[in-house]
Design a protein around this motif. Structure first.
Motif, PDB file in Angstrom:
ATOM      1  N   LYS A 154       9.173  -2.283  14.769  1.00 47.50           N
ATOM      2  CA  LYS A 154       8.801  -3.638  15.177  1.00 47.50           C
ATOM      3  C   LYS A 154       9.003  -3.819  16.677  1.00 47.50           C
ATOM      4  N   LYS A 155      10.132  -3.348  17.193  1.00 48.39           N
ATOM      5  CA  LYS A 155      10.441  -3.471  18.623  1.00 48.39           C
ATOM      6  C   LYS A 155       9.416  -2.723  19.465  1.00 48.39           C
ATOM      7  N   ASN A 156       8.943  -1.583  18.968  1.00 47.50           N
ATOM      8  CA  ASN A 156       7.993  -0.755  19.711  1.00 47.50           C
ATOM      9  C   ASN A 156       6.540  -1.034  19.331  1.00 47.50           C
ATOM     10  N   THR A 157       6.302  -2.139  18.648  1.00 52.48           N
ATOM     11  CA  THR A 157       4.968  -2.569  18.198  1.00 52.48           C
ATOM     12  C   THR A 157       4.200  -1.429  17.512  1.00 52.48           C
ATOM     13  N   ILE A 158       4.844  -0.864  16.518  1.00 46.23           N
ATOM     14  CA  ILE A 158       4.263   0.236  15.747  1.00 46.23           C
ATOM     15  C   ILE A 158       4.072  -0.236  14.312  1.00 46.23           C
ATOM     16  N   ASN A 159       2.937   0.109  13.745  1.00 43.20           N
ATOM     17  CA  ASN A 159       2.694  -0.163  12.333  1.00 43.20           C
ATOM     18  C   ASN A 159       3.613   0.744  11.519  1.00 43.20           C
ATOM     19  N   GLU A 160       4.497   0.139  10.754  1.00 42.42           N
ATOM     20  CA  GLU A 160       5.508   0.906  10.031  1.00 42.42           C
ATOM     21  C   GLU A 160       4.890   1.906   9.049  1.00 42.42           C
ATOM     22  N   PHE A 161       3.832   1.510   8.372  1.00 43.21           N
ATOM     23  CA  PHE A 161       3.200   2.400   7.408  1.00 43.21           C
ATOM     24  C   PHE A 161       2.599   3.614   8.111  1.00 43.21           C
ATOM     25  N   GLU A 162       1.877   3.373   9.224  1.00 48.84           N
ATOM     26  CA  GLU A 162       1.293   4.489   9.985  1.00 48.84           C
ATOM     27  C   GLU A 162       2.376   5.444  10.461  1.00 48.84           C
ATOM     28  N   TRP A 163       3.463   4.867  10.987  1.00 47.07           N
ATOM     29  CA  TRP A 163       4.562   5.691  11.498  1.00 47.07           C
ATOM     30  C   TRP A 163       5.156   6.546  10.380  1.00 47.07           C
ATOM     31  N   LEU A 164       5.494   5.910   9.269  1.00 47.76           N
ATOM     32  CA  LEU A 164       6.139   6.625   8.174  1.00 47.76           C
ATOM     33  C   LEU A 164       5.212   7.703   7.602  1.00 47.76           C
ATOM     34  N   LYS A 165       3.934   7.391   7.456  1.00 40.00           N
ATOM     35  CA  LYS A 165       2.963   8.366   6.959  1.00 40.00           C
ATOM     36  C   LYS A 165       2.905   9.569   7.895  1.00 40.00           C
ATOM     37  N   ASP A 166       2.842   9.318   9.191  1.00 39.50           N
ATOM     38  CA  ASP A 166       2.791  10.402  10.175  1.00 39.50           C
ATOM     39  C   ASP A 166       4.080  11.229  10.152  1.00 39.50           C
ATOM     40  N   VAL A 167       5.221  10.559  10.030  1.00 45.07           N
ATOM     41  CA  VAL A 167       6.496  11.273   9.966  1.00 45.07           C
ATOM     42  C   VAL A 167       6.510  12.209   8.767  1.00 45.07           C
ATOM     43  N   PHE A 168       6.114  11.714   7.596  1.00 39.84           N
ATOM     44  CA  PHE A 168       6.100  12.554   6.402  1.00 39.84           C
ATOM     45  C   PHE A 168       5.132  13.735   6.546  1.00 39.84           C
ATOM     46  N   GLU A 169       4.021  13.516   7.234  1.00 36.54           N
ATOM     47  CA  GLU A 169       3.042  14.588   7.402  1.00 36.54           C
ATOM     48  C   GLU A 169       3.503  15.639   8.413  1.00 36.54           C
TER      49      GLU A 169
END
Length: 152
Positions: free
Chosen positions: A110-125
């Motif tokens: 939220k602080k870095n204006t990142i979509n949490e779902f996109e971030w988490l999906k990318d992290v898992f990938e």
């Protein structure tokens, strides 16, 4: 400086110009008055509390990326405070720790204006393909920078 949307280099320069003289005077006053107040008095306690922590308290002046207060974080985690009464029912201590970690990542997104779902999906990938020394790329504060140009 927030309202002016200054970058961290500009914030560092402004703090050096405006905050440094105030911090120098305050530190000098604290040291000069350290033994003028009884240790158990309110002022004595305040001085005794402040001086050992001076480097940490004044560090914001040296680094424009640091905030002078924790208001942004407090506001980000305030909605989560209501859930604290439910943490004992997380199932285990480990589950509660994982929940707290996910809340921290969510607040960072939220602080870095990142979509949490996109971030988490990318992290898992990507997490399995990164070396341990490169995991910092996946932190929300670094994610945008390394998402398209990962260093491996």
């Amino acid at each position: 400086m927030r309202e002016q949307e200054l970058d961290w280099e500009q914030r560092t320069a402004e703090r050096g110009k405006h905050a440094r003289p105030v911090l120098d005077r305050l530190e000098k006053w604290l040291k000069e008055n350290q033994y003028r107040y009884r240790p158990q008095s309110s002022m004595g306690k305040a001085i005794d509390y402040t001086l050992p922590r001076w480097a940490g308290l004044s560090a914001y002046e040296l680094h424009g990326q640091m905030e002078i207060d924790n208001n942004l974080i407090e506001n980000a985690v305030r909605p989560l405070a209501n859930g604290m009464k439910h943490y004992p029912f997380a199932g285990s201590h480990q589950a509660a720790e994982m929940t707290a970690a996910m809340y921290s990542f969510k607040a960072s997104c939220k602080k870095n204006t990142i979509n949490e779902f996109e971030w988490l999906k990318d992290v898992f990938e990507r997490i399995q393909s990164l070396k341990q020394k490169d995991l910092h790329q996946l932190l929300p504060s670094n994610w945008k920078k390394y998402r398209d140009n990962p260093i491996s």
